[in-house]
Design a protein around this motif. Structure first.
Motif, PDB file in Angstrom:
ATOM      1  N   GLN A  18       8.717  -6.579  -5.300  1.00 26.21           N
ATOM      2  CA  GLN A  18       7.627  -6.678  -6.268  1.00 26.21           C
ATOM      3  C   GLN A  18       7.102  -5.311  -6.694  1.00 26.21           C
ATOM      4  OE1 GLN A  18       4.718  -9.459  -4.994  1.00 26.21           O
ATOM      5  NE2 GLN A  18       3.568  -9.388  -6.897  1.00 26.21           N
ATOM      6  N   TYR A  19       7.047  -4.363  -5.768  1.00 23.12           N
ATOM      7  CA  TYR A  19       6.404  -3.084  -6.086  1.00 23.12           C
ATOM      8  C   TYR A  19       7.354  -1.902  -6.056  1.00 23.12           C
ATOM      9  CZ  TYR A  19       2.133  -5.715  -5.575  1.00 23.12           C
ATOM     10  OH  TYR A  19       1.139  -6.637  -5.745  1.00 23.12           O
ATOM     11  N   GLY A  20       8.516  -2.058  -5.383  1.00 18.89           N
ATOM     12  CA  GLY A  20       9.440  -0.928  -5.294  1.00 18.89           C
ATOM     13  C   GLY A  20      10.421  -0.919  -6.440  1.00 18.89           C
ATOM     14  N   ARG A  21      10.831  -2.103  -6.888  1.00 20.55           N
ATOM     15  CA  ARG A  21      11.859  -2.179  -7.921  1.00 20.55           C
ATOM     16  C   ARG A  21      11.261  -2.101  -9.306  1.00 20.55           C
ATOM     17  NH1 ARG A  21      16.425  -4.915  -5.988  1.00 20.55           N
ATOM     18  NH2 ARG A  21      17.273  -4.727  -8.094  1.00 20.55           N
ATOM     19  N   ARG A  22      10.086  -2.612  -9.431  1.00 21.39           N
ATOM     20  CA  ARG A  22       9.458  -2.657 -10.750  1.00 21.39           C
ATOM     21  C   ARG A  22       8.312  -1.656 -10.812  1.00 21.39           C
ATOM     22  NH1 ARG A  22       7.888  -8.708 -11.421  1.00 21.39           N
ATOM     23  NH2 ARG A  22       8.516  -8.888  -9.248  1.00 21.39           N
ATOM     24  N   PRO A  23       8.036  -1.105 -11.977  1.00 21.54           N
ATOM     25  CA  PRO A  23       6.884  -0.185 -12.067  1.00 21.54           C
ATOM     26  C   PRO A  23       5.583  -0.951 -11.837  1.00 21.54           C
ATOM     27  CG  PRO A  23       7.797  -0.594 -14.236  1.00 21.54           C
ATOM     28  CD  PRO A  23       8.740  -1.213 -13.260  1.00 21.54           C
ATOM     29  N   VAL A  24       4.619  -0.241 -11.251  1.00 20.13           N
ATOM     30  CA  VAL A  24       3.332  -0.872 -10.961  1.00 20.13           C
ATOM     31  C   VAL A  24       2.414  -0.677 -12.168  1.00 20.13           C
ATOM     32  CG1 VAL A  24       1.357  -0.874  -9.418  1.00 20.13           C
ATOM     33  CG2 VAL A  24       3.633  -0.349  -8.540  1.00 20.13           C
ATOM     34  N   VAL A  48       0.840  -1.201   0.000  1.00 19.74           N
ATOM     35  CA  VAL A  48       0.000   0.000   0.000  1.00 19.74           C
ATOM     36  C   VAL A  48       0.873   1.248   0.000  1.00 19.74           C
ATOM     37  CG1 VAL A  48      -1.600   1.342   1.419  1.00 19.74           C
ATOM     38  CG2 VAL A  48      -1.950  -1.114   1.123  1.00 19.74           C
ATOM     39  N   MET A  49       1.854   1.224   0.862  1.00 19.91           N
ATOM     40  CA  MET A  49       2.738   2.385   1.016  1.00 19.91           C
ATOM     41  C   MET A  49       3.436   2.691  -0.308  1.00 19.91           C
ATOM     42  SD  MET A  49       3.324   4.189   3.646  1.00 19.91           S
ATOM     43  CE  MET A  49       4.324   5.652   3.797  1.00 19.91           C
ATOM     44  N   LEU A  50       4.021   1.654  -0.919  1.00 22.25           N
ATOM     45  CA  LEU A  50       4.794   1.861  -2.140  1.00 22.25           C
ATOM     46  C   LEU A  50       3.892   2.317  -3.280  1.00 22.25           C
ATOM     47  CD1 LEU A  50       7.192  -1.220  -2.033  1.00 22.25           C
ATOM     48  CD2 LEU A  50       7.788   1.183  -1.676  1.00 22.25           C
ATOM     49  N   MET A  51       2.727   1.673  -3.399  1.00 24.26           N
ATOM     50  CA  MET A  51       1.863   2.009  -4.527  1.00 24.26           C
ATOM     51  C   MET A  51       1.310   3.417  -4.391  1.00 24.26           C
ATOM     52  SD  MET A  51      -0.219  -1.512  -5.096  1.00 24.26           S
ATOM     53  CE  MET A  51      -1.079  -1.193  -6.613  1.00 24.26           C
ATOM     54  N   THR A  52       1.159   3.884  -3.149  1.00 25.15           N
ATOM     55  CA  THR A  52       0.531   5.184  -2.971  1.00 25.15           C
ATOM     56  C   THR A  52       1.548   6.324  -3.021  1.00 25.15           C
ATOM     57  OG1 THR A  52      -1.098   4.124  -1.566  1.00 25.15           O
ATOM     58  CG2 THR A  52      -0.983   6.511  -1.460  1.00 25.15           C
ATOM     59  N   PHE A  53       2.616   6.175  -2.288  1.00 29.42           N
ATOM     60  CA  PHE A  53       3.474   7.346  -2.093  1.00 29.42           C
ATOM     61  C   PHE A  53       4.771   7.286  -2.888  1.00 29.42           C
ATOM     62  CE2 PHE A  53       0.846   7.318   1.753  1.00 29.42           C
ATOM     63  CZ  PHE A  53       0.379   8.617   1.692  1.00 29.42           C
ATOM     64  N   PHE A  54       5.149   6.116  -3.378  1.00 31.45           N
ATOM     65  CA  PHE A  54       6.419   6.015  -4.091  1.00 31.45           C
ATOM     66  C   PHE A  54       6.168   5.726  -5.558  1.00 31.45           C
ATOM     67  CE2 PHE A  54       7.373   5.248   0.321  1.00 31.45           C
ATOM     68  CZ  PHE A  54       8.529   5.988   0.525  1.00 31.45           C
ATOM     69  N   GLY A  55       7.244   5.514  -6.269  1.00 34.51           N
ATOM     70  CA  GLY A  55       7.125   5.192  -7.688  1.00 34.51           C
ATOM     71  C   GLY A  55       6.757   6.406  -8.515  1.00 34.51           C
ATOM     72  N   GLU A  56       6.475   6.144  -9.787  1.00 37.03           N
ATOM     73  CA  GLU A  56       6.149   7.267 -10.678  1.00 37.03           C
ATOM     74  C   GLU A  56       4.659   7.570 -10.597  1.00 37.03           C
ATOM     75  OE1 GLU A  56       5.630   3.636 -13.258  1.00 37.03           O
ATOM     76  OE2 GLU A  56       6.472   4.270 -11.337  1.00 37.03           O
TER      77      GLU A  56
END
Lengths: 275, 645, 99
Positions: B542-548, B435-443
């Protein structure tokens, strides 16, 4: 004579009278229920009632015998006749039974009832007359005796029947009375209404026009010979009591034409012969 | 001091009455009134708390009897309240978190036309929940229990113009009814067994009653707890309940109401202690739900539903702990309170994110929000660290204790339960990191709002016209401040409880035993931290290294099942709806053929007979005359016969 | 002659009257048959009076006549109004409890 009639035993004369008049009474009763016309029934019933009046007299009930003739035969039966006239004196009832099994049931019940009643009477222990001599003479006669009973022992019943009679009289008036709620229309108003409606502007035709009858129940004939029901009064029309003579008239007319033709033909033959 | 207990309830109840009956003239000021009265209740709670701290541990419990509620010979129910350490904990949680969420709602519901009503319902909820935890007998508890159910129904369906919300409210209500049936049966059983349902006498007598009856009561209470706390098998309503406004999800469906089941079990500790079979079932239900919720939480892309799965799972922890008996009650409540803080904080954070993202709930369309919503990011992050059990934060202390207690259960059961709780901890770390990565991190994966009509009416239409790209922004102060306060609670509560003696505080009410764990406490802690790191690492891979991907991939069979809430609705449909339909149909068939057959047959027989008799009744006077005449003949015959005899 | 003969005659007339009530459809004739039955009763009463030697039987017959008169008045009034309403004096026509 009165002493004889009220005696213990019955005389041969009375027995003769019983069998003759009894036959008449039964025949009258049977014709009451079997006559097709109500007026015949009423007359037969009146006959039966007179016979019964004679039997009352024979049994020492002089007062009742007279009352039977005066009240029953004289008043009540005449009242019946009035109503019969009102409803239609010529109307004959069909005696064909319409309810399934009704006649058989009626006959069966009647036979059973009659036989049972006769059996009951046959078992009766009293086979002699006690006679009314003492009873009638106690107050000086049959009428006085009845009066003494009516006004002493049966006085309440008598009063109540009086009330009943008054109620019945008022009731009959109420039942048959029709209050006219509006003023009867005058002849002028009626004719004005006819004109306004455009139907039958002239007065209705009188019966018997173009016919050789002038009785009220015979419709006038139209020029083509058919009957015009309008010419007969409404009451008769509703009862269906119109006598149609149109066929007779047409037949007469035809006969007339035939006769005149024959006559004229014969004349022609004679002329030819003279020539 | 005793007299203040009723005031605790009276303040929010007054708010609910005034707000719901006051009409439109309160539209402008209603939310202030509602918040004020919730705060008043909190202040009274604090006063009582201070007073309670001043007393010795054994006479801290307060009692107040207002009047006899149902005075029937042999059936006495008092309007009586009990304020002991357990109730006190709940009172502070409910009024404290409740007040914060009232404040938050002022901002969140600012543009809703029906805000006054919303606050009225919130106050109603607070009053009912306080009644639930303060009641001194089961019947009054039931009253509060139904009251929170009603408030929950009203608030889930608050946006009832949305069919999904209306349906979700109905679903929650119906599923809760099943549980409520359990509670009412439990109360009836208590009455027949003990002749009363007041707490004191029931707990005193529970030692003498037969174990079978106690087990029955315990199982019925568990059924009630399952309904209210969304435990397997009555868990299906919680995910759909997220249709309600987010403050509702935070207050009712995360922090307070759903924990009522835990309260019920802990409150009935004496009954469960005497019925080990029921306790075992409680732990099994807790363990199953723990994994069930966690797995569902891993697969959901809807941020609120992911959090709902998490809630289910965390309550599973509590129920499991409550089922462990005296070694677990305290920790169940402790985890309940810390969970109340961090889960409410997480929900408020989610609400804040939705607020900034045009009410978008799909996490696949978030991404990179930490720069745009720094405060939300920090508070949500602290809540995240707390829930995964990061050492030093509140979740660490409470969850660690539960895992320890699970091992301490002893025997094979202990090992299994310990393993399950550890596995749950790992999965928790995994899905929360996700949840954290998909919401606040990434592009950024933001999408234009699909259709303005689908958005709930909380926001003005102008802000998200169809096709407008979201422009995330930090939420207003009224929303941010409660989030900060809850984040503080998430960070500090565990340590405070651990070092200020939460165990000693609750012990007089629930009892406490030190479990003898086959594994040392240090080893358990180490294992907990280790599985947490594994979970976080897996999620990061799974979610931090690769784009979602924006569109969810098809996923494995388990993922697909988990997206459908592990087929709970399909199961309910297949078993209860279809089964019920078949049952009803067969009953209808029986009714038509057998019952109606008898009735109709009788009717037909009577009708046929009447039809024949009716021919006698043909309306012709002459026919009647025949029967009269025949009757007379029969009478004469009878008379003659009598005379002959 | 056996005085019971009068009673047989009364029974016969009564039965004929009853049969008439059952057979005839014309309300007026039905009514006449009822009168016939009443008269048959009266004959029986008068005979009883003579058989027992007291006048009570005649009194009863007298009352019967009075009641019959009242009955005839009301009955005929009913027949007349029914005839006015439906132009028929048949008892079978009035087989429904409405006009």
């Amino acid at each position: 004579m009165s002493a004889n009639l009220a005696a213990y035993a019955t005389s041969t004369g009375e027995a003769f009278q019983f069998w003759v008049l009894g036959t008449v009474a039964v025949v009258g009763a049977l014709s009451t229920i079997l006559m097709r016309k109500a007026v015949h029934s009423a007359l037969s019933l009146a006959g039966t009632m007179i016979v019964l009046a004679v039997f009352y007299l024979a049994n020492g009930a002089y007062f009742l015998g007279i009352v039977q003739i005066v009240v029953y035969t004289g008043a009540i039966m005449m009242l019946f006749l009035f109503v019969v006239m009102l409803v239609g004196v010529t109307a004959a009832d069909s005696l064909k039974e319409t309810l399934k099994g009704q006649r058989w049931l009626a006959v069966a019940c009647g036979l059973g009832f009659g036989i049972l009643l006769a059996a009951g009477i046959g078992n009766a222990s009293l086979t002699e007359f006690a006679g009314l001599g003492t009873a009638n003479s106690a107050h000086g006669g049959n009428v006085e005796g009845l009066a003494a009973l009516i006004f002493t022992k049966y006085v309440f019943a008598f009063e109540i029947t009086g009330a009943l009679l008054i109620t019945a009289a008022v009731g009959a008036m109420v039942l048959t009375h029709r209050e006219r709620t509006e003023r009867a229309r005058t002849q002028r108003e009626l004719s004005e209404q006819r004109v306004r409606e455009g139907k039958h502007v002239p007065p209705l035709p009188a019966p018997g026009v173009y016919a050789r009858h002038n009785a009220v129940d015979i419709a006038g004939l139209l020029p083509d010979g058919t009957a015009a029901d309008l010419t007969v009064m409404g009451t008769l029309r509703k009862r269906g009591q119109i006598r149609d003579v149109s066929t007779e008239a047409m037949a007469d007319l035809k006969a007339l034409e035939q006769r005149s033709e024959e006559r004229l033909g014969r004349d022609r033959d004679e002329e030819e012969a003279t020539r | 001091m005793d007299n203040l207990i009723a005031l605790l309830i009276a303040a929010p109840l007054l708010g609910a009455l005034v707000l719901l009956l006051g009409g439109r003239r309160l539209d402008k000021s209603g939310h202030w009134l509602g918040t004020l009265l919730a705060a008043v209740s909190f202040v009274i709670g604090l006063v009582l708390f201070a007073d309670m701290l001043g007393k010795s541990a054994d006479d801290r419990a307060l009692h107040q009897t207002l009047y006899t509620w149902i005075p029937v010979e042999g059936f006495q129910a008092d309007m009586a309240f009990r304020l002991d350490q357990l109730s006190m904990t709940f009172v502070l949680l409910i009024t404290g978190v409740g007040t914060l969420i009232h404040v938050y709602s002022i901002g969140y519901m600012e543009h809703d036309e029906r805000r006054r009503r919303f606050f009225g319902y919130l106050n109603l909820f607070v009053a009912a929940m306080l009644l639930l935890v303060l009641a001194d007998n089961y019947l009054l508890l039931y009253f509060g229990w139904e009251g929170v159910g009603l408030a929950s129904y009203l608030l889930i369906g608050f946006w009832q113009h949305k069919p999904t919300a209306a349906t979700a409210a109905k679903k929650a209500f119906l599923v809760n009814r099943v549980g409520d049936m359990g509670l009412s049966i439990a109360i009836m059983l208590m009455f027949t067994t003990f002749g009363t349902f007041a707490f004191g006498p029931v707990f005193e007598a529970s030692g003498q009653a037969s174990e079978g009856k106690l087990t029955a009561i315990g199982l019925m209470l568990l059924l009630a707890a399952c309904g209210k706390s969304a435990q397997v098998p009555l868990q299906s309503w919680l995910g759909d309940a997220m249709e309600g406004p987010t403050p509702v999800s935070a207050l009712i469906h995360a922090a307070t109401m759903v924990t009522a089941g835990v309260y019920l079990i802990v409150r009935s500790a004496d009954i469960f202690d005497a019925a080990p079979d029921a306790q075992l079932v409680v732990t099994v239900v807790g363990a199953v739900t723990l994994l069930f919720g966690a797995i569902v939480g891993c697969a959901k892309d809807d941020i609120k539903k992911a959090l709902a799965g998490s809630t289910m799972s965390q309550i599973g922890y509590m129920i499991l702990a409550a089922g462990l008996g005296p070694i677990g009650y305290v920790f169940a409540i402790m985890h309940l309170v810390t969970h109340g803080f961090f889960k409410a904080g997480l929900f408020l954070g989610a609400g804040s994110v939705m607020h900034g993202m045009n009410d978008e709930v799909d996490m696949r369309k978030y991404g990179g929000l930490r720069k745009y919503m720094p405060v939300t990011f920090v508070t949500f992050g602290l809540g995240y660290l707390a829930i995964i059990g990061f050492p030093g934060l509140s979740g660490f202390f409470s969850k660690d204790k539960i895992i320890e207690a699970a091992f301490a259960k002893g025997g094979t059961e202990g090992w299994i339960l310990g393993a399950v709780t550890l596995l749950g901890a790992a999965i928790t770390a995994y899905y929360m990191t996700r949840v954290m990565l998909m919401t606040f991190f990434g592009e950024k994966r933001w999408q234009p709002a699909p259709d303005a009509d689908q958005a709930p009416s909380a926001e003005p239409a102008a802000e998200h016209a169809a096709g407008a790209m979201p422009h995330p922004h930090e939420s207003p102060k009224s929303m941010v401040i409660p989030m900060i306060l809850l984040a503080v609670g998430s960070v500090a509560a565990g340590a405070v409880f651990e070092f200020a003696g939460f165990v000693e505080w609750l012990e007089p009410v629930t009892g406490f035993e030190h479990g003898h764990s086959p594994v040392s406490a240090a080893a358990v802690t180490a294992a907990t931290v280790a599985v947490m790191v594994i979970g976080v690492g897996l999620a990061y891979l799974q979610y931090g290294r690769r784009p979602v991907p924006v569109v969810a991939p098809r996923g494995s069979l388990l993922t697909r099942a988990a997206r459908r809430d592990l087929l709970q609705d399909d199961f309910n449909h297949a078993v209860f709806v279809t089964g019920g339909t078949h049952l009803t149909r067969s009953l209808v068939y029986v009714d038509h053929s057998l019952v109606d057959g008898v009735v109709n047959g009788t009717a037909a027989a009577v009708g046929g007979l009447s039809g024949r008799l009716r021919k006698l009744q043909n309306g012709y006077a002459r026919t009647y005359a025949v029967s009269m005449f025949g009757g007379t003949a029969v009478l004469i015959a009878a008379t003659l016969l009598m005379r002959a005899v | 002659m056996n005085p019971v003969n009068y009673l047989y005659l009364a029974a016969l007339l009564f039965t004929i009257g009853a049969a008439g009530v059952l057979i005839r459809r014309n309300a007026i004739v039905v009514f006449m048959c009822v009168e016939l039955m009443l008269n048959a009763c009266n004959l029986a009463f008068v005979t009883f009076s003579r058989m027992h030697g007291n006048l009570d039987g005649q009194i009863i017959a007298f009352f019967t006549m009075v009641v019959a008169a009242a009955e005839v008045v009301v009955g005929l009034a009913i027949i007349v109004s029914v005839f006015r309403a439906r132009h028929s004096a048949s008892v079978d026509d009035a087989s429904l409890m409405k006009l």
